[in-house]
Design an enzyme around this catalytic site. Structure first.
Site, short mmCIF file in Angstrom:
data_model
loop_
_atom_site.label_atom_id
_atom_site.label_comp_id
_atom_site.label_asym_id
_atom_site.label_seq_id
_atom_site.Cartn_x
_atom_site.Cartn_y
_atom_site.Cartn_z
N ARG A 1 -50.66 -23.71 9.69
CA ARG A 1 -51.87 -24.11 8.97
C ARG A 1 -51.43 -25.03 7.83
NH1 ARG A 1 -54.25 -23.05 12.77
NH2 ARG A 1 -55.91 -21.53 13.12
N GLU B 1 -57.42 -31.24 6.33
CA GLU B 1 -57.75 -31.79 7.65
C GLU B 1 -59.23 -31.69 8.00
OE1 GLU B 1 -55.24 -29.18 10.16
OE2 GLU B 1 -57.11 -28.48 11.07
N HIS C 1 -54.00 -31.74 14.87
CA HIS C 1 -54.28 -30.35 15.27
C HIS C 1 -54.49 -30.27 16.79
CE1 HIS C 1 -55.61 -26.33 13.41
NE2 HIS C 1 -55.20 -26.11 14.65
P1 NAI Z 1 -48.81 -13.92 15.21
O1 NAI Z 1 -49.75 -13.06 14.44
O2 NAI Z 1 -48.37 -13.49 16.57
O3 NAI Z 1 -47.48 -14.19 14.35
C1 NAI Z 1 -47.47 -14.52 12.99
C2 NAI Z 1 -46.18 -13.97 12.40
O4 NAI Z 1 -46.07 -14.44 11.05
C3 NAI Z 1 -46.12 -12.43 12.37
O5 NAI Z 1 -44.93 -11.97 12.96
C4 NAI Z 1 -46.18 -12.12 10.87
O6 NAI Z 1 -45.43 -10.93 10.53
C5 NAI Z 1 -45.53 -13.37 10.29
N1 NAI Z 1 -45.74 -13.54 8.86
C6 NAI Z 1 -46.77 -13.11 8.09
N2 NAI Z 1 -46.55 -13.41 6.81
C7 NAI Z 1 -45.36 -14.05 6.75
C8 NAI Z 1 -44.59 -14.61 5.69
N3 NAI Z 1 -45.00 -14.54 4.42
N4 NAI Z 1 -43.42 -15.21 6.00
C9 NAI Z 1 -42.99 -15.26 7.28
N5 NAI Z 1 -43.66 -14.74 8.32
C10 NAI Z 1 -44.85 -14.15 8.06
O7 NAI Z 1 -49.50 -15.35 15.27
P2 NAI Z 1 -49.22 -16.54 16.30
O8 NAI Z 1 -50.10 -16.41 17.49
O9 NAI Z 1 -47.76 -16.68 16.52
O10 NAI Z 1 -49.76 -17.79 15.47
C11 NAI Z 1 -49.15 -18.17 14.24
C12 NAI Z 1 -50.05 -19.15 13.54
O11 NAI Z 1 -50.07 -20.39 14.26
C13 NAI Z 1 -51.54 -18.76 13.48
O12 NAI Z 1 -51.81 -17.88 12.39
C14 NAI Z 1 -52.22 -20.08 13.32
O13 NAI Z 1 -52.37 -20.34 11.93
C15 NAI Z 1 -51.25 -21.08 13.93
N6 NAI Z 1 -51.79 -21.70 15.14
C16 NAI Z 1 -51.83 -23.06 15.21
C17 NAI Z 1 -52.33 -23.71 16.33
C18 NAI Z 1 -52.35 -25.20 16.46
O14 NAI Z 1 -53.01 -25.73 17.37
N7 NAI Z 1 -51.65 -25.95 15.62
C19 NAI Z 1 -52.89 -22.93 17.45
C20 NAI Z 1 -52.73 -21.50 17.31
C21 NAI Z 1 -52.22 -20.91 16.18
#
Ligand code: NAI
Length: 334
Positions: A234, A263, A295
């Site tokens: 994000r 964005e 995005h």
């Molecule tokens: P997820 O929930 O499986 O993984 C997120 C990880 O980040 C978790 O393991 C969590 O413990 C960790 N985390 C939380 N706080 C943290 C911190 N302070 N420092 C380091 N790690 C931390 O989520 P997923 O599916 O892997 O997605 C991650 C992010 O990707 C989403 O939250 C979304 O913002 C972004 N995203 C972007 C997309 C795009 O098209 N560019 C599409 C889908 C998701």
């Protein structure tokens, strides 16, 4: 169920209509983004379906509730754009698509890493101009380099797996270490150690109060000189003016962005005939070692199919027993 579907483009309509086979739900497709001025369009709908740049703050949620909305079904994994406490207080359930294709986002991240490293974006233009000189296109072998993964959930793990395949050394930072990443050989370290040692830093954590501007001027002062930073999580995880300064000083060697703090005023529409008013964004576009995509990391056939099917499944479950399949609760914001 009658559903006001905000921020829709032709592809959203196609994939959602296909998943809504037999017209179980009455989907009202709207071009407009959801905000305080457009919430009125949901009048009479039981649910809204929203995307990443729709605003679901307390004011908008109150308007929606007054109009009869009881469910906000997000077509995204991230839910940082929803005031979950306000939704809970108003009795509006919030649903999301927790996993649709971690591969889509991870593979796009790798595409940015490879393009920035081997300057594919510059080579493409040069060759079309009949310029076959190689000066300025020098890259490095990813094999043996250190890749730092910030956030090793579904997408971070997928990205780590691909980079392990390239023969990279993996560092990881996450409050909840992922056993599958440990099995890949990733070493969990403090953020500063990851920043100091990584040749490539990739962000895959959600946007929360704790991760807002995680990569700020202080963090950028600790990165390995010349390192590459890629953000497909994000926009606000990165302090963009600080990143511009680090690019100008040369401390940051390359930057790949699929997301940008501001964005909402830019992405998902054709502004090619307009004057760009965002000077920070305009400055980013002047660097030869920066690639920005709008995005699009999620944007594959597979991901759009999964998003549409899970969204309809959330609507089905809510209609059936008053609870969506993948509810987001207020505790998740912590
Ligand atoms: P997820 O929930 O499986 O993984 C997120 C990880 O980040 C978790 O393991 C969590 O413990 C960790 N985390 C939380 N706080 C943290 C911190 N302070 N420092 C380091 N790690 C931390 O989520 P997923 O599916 O892997 O997605 C991650 C992010 O990707 C989403 O939250 C979304 O913002 C972004 N995203 C972007 C997309 C795009 O098209 N560019 C599409 C889908 C998701």
């Amino acid at each position: 169920m009658r559903v006001a579907v905000f921020s829709t483009r032709s592809y959203d309509r196609r994939f959602l209509a296909r998943a809504n086979a037999g017209g179980r739900h009455e989907l009202m497709f709207l071009d407009a983004a959801l905000d305080a001025s457009t919430a009125v369009a949901a009048q009479g709908a039981e649910a809204v379906c929203a995307f990443v740049n729709d605003r679901l703050d307390a004011e908008v949620l109150q308007q929606l509730q007054r109009g009869g909305v009881r469910l906000a079904a997000l077509r995204s994994a991230g839910f940082n754009h929803v005031d979950l406490a306000a939704a809970a207080a108003l009795g509006i359930a919030v649903a999301r698509v927790p996993e649709y294709s971690p591969y889509a986002v991870a593979e796009h991240t790798v595409a940015l890493v490879l393009a920035l490293n081997r300057k594919t974006h510059r080579a493409y233009n040069r060759v079309r101009e009949g310029n076959f000189a190689l000066e300025g296109l020098l890259g490095f072998d990813l094999h043996g380099r250190t890749v730092g993964v910030v956030g090793t959930g579904k997408i971070g793990e997928c990205f780590a797996r691909i980079m392990a395949g390239f023969g990279c050394r993996l560092l990881a930072h996450d409050p909840k270490p992922n056993p599958d990443c440990l099995a890949l050989g990733a070493r969990y370290v403090a953020l500063d150690e990851l920043l100091a040692e990584s040749d490539v830093i990739s962000l895959h954590c959600p946007l929360t109060p704790a991760t807002r501007h995680l990569i700020d001027a202080r963090a950028l002062a600790t990165i390995k000189p010349g390192a590459m930073l890629v953000n497909t999580s994000r926009g606000a995880v990165v302090d963009t003016p600080a990143v511009v300064a680090a690019l100008k000083s040369g401390r940051l060697g390359a930057l790949g962005l699929d997301v940008y703090e501001e964005e909402a005023d830019l992405f998902f529409r054709d502004l090619s005939a307009e004057v760009l008013h965002d000077d920070v964004f305009a400055r980013l576009l002047t660097f030869p070692n920066v690639i920005v995509t709008g995005h699009q990391a999620f944007f594959t056939e597979d991901a759009l199919t999964a998003i549409a099917e899970t969204t309809i499944a959330n609507l089905d479950a809510f209609e059936r027993d008053g609870r969506p399949l993948h509810a987001v609760s207020v505790e998740r914001l912590a």
